[in-house]
Design an enzyme around this catalytic site. Structure first.
Site, short mmCIF file in Angstrom:
data_model
loop_
_atom_site.label_atom_id
_atom_site.label_comp_id
_atom_site.label_asym_id
_atom_site.label_seq_id
_atom_site.Cartn_x
_atom_site.Cartn_y
_atom_site.Cartn_z
N GLN A 51 -15.23 41.62 86.20
CA GLN A 51 -15.88 40.39 85.74
C GLN A 51 -16.15 39.41 86.87
OE1 GLN A 51 -12.79 40.02 82.48
NE2 GLN A 51 -14.56 39.08 81.47
N HIS A 133 -9.03 45.82 76.01
CA HIS A 133 -10.27 45.11 76.33
C HIS A 133 -10.50 45.08 77.86
CE1 HIS A 133 -13.00 41.44 75.66
NE2 HIS A 133 -12.77 41.40 76.96
N HIS A 137 -13.30 47.01 80.57
CA HIS A 137 -14.12 46.41 81.65
C HIS A 137 -14.10 47.29 82.90
CE1 HIS A 137 -15.48 42.58 80.06
NE2 HIS A 137 -14.26 42.17 79.77
#
Ligand code: GNR
Ligand code: NI
Length: 167
Positions: A51, A133, A137
């Site tokens: 991210q 989660h 990623h």
């Protein structure tokens, strides 16, 4: 320490499959510190290196309200999982969008810590959701991938609108 910019869906860089970390050194620990600062600033309960445009297998997490459950996961693996839960998920890379995703209820994770030591822990509920989660990623997946095409389309439109409003 520094706040790092977070990639926004549908940025294609969020599709990168992250590579294993080879050396747990001071440069990596500096990135870990920046990722914690960025995560707490948002605020969020987890952040994957993907991210912040660093394509290595590194996650920081803290599902507590008082910064008491900090976890660093380097090269994490899920070694056991059981049960099922549905949780309304959000993502710092997909702001304003929240949707139910089905995940394992309990997971056992093996990873390296910030000193490069292997450790294992078992967690359930929100912390287990967060692990799954974040590990998605690292494999270039985002929670909206699990939505029906209609709901994903709605999420895309909402994000396009938000990006436009932000200029
Ligand atoms: O801050 C976050 N909250 C959250 C809530 C429900 C399910 C998953 C999450 S993870 C998210 C931070 C984030 O985007 N991590 O990648
Ligand atoms: Ni996310």
């Amino acid at each position: 320490m520094a706040l790092l910019p977070i990639l926004r869906f549908p940025d294609p860089r969020l599709r990168t499959v992250a590579k294993p970390v080879e050396h747990v050194d001071d440069a990596l620990r500096a990135l870990i510190d920046d990722m914690f600062q960025t995560m707490y600033d948002e605020p969020g309960i987890g952040l994957a290196a993907t991210q912040v445009d660093q394509h290595i297998r590194l996650i920081v997490m803290d599902v507590s309200d008082d910064k008491s459950n900090k976890k660093v996961l380097i090269n994490p693996e899920i070694v056991a999982s059981s049960g099922v839960q549905n949780c309304k998920e959000g993502c710092l890379s997909v702001p304003t969008v929240f949707a139910e995703v089905k995940r394992a209820e309990t997971v056992t994770v093996r990873a390296l810590d910030r000193d490069g030591q292997t450790y294992e822990f078992t967690c359930s509920g929100l912390e287990a959701v967060c692990v799954q989660h974040e590990m998605d990623h690292l494999d270039g997946k985002v929670f909206v991938d699990y939505l029906t095409p209609l709901k994903r389309e709605m999420a895309m439109k909402k994000l396009a609108k938000l990006a436009k409003a932000e200029g």
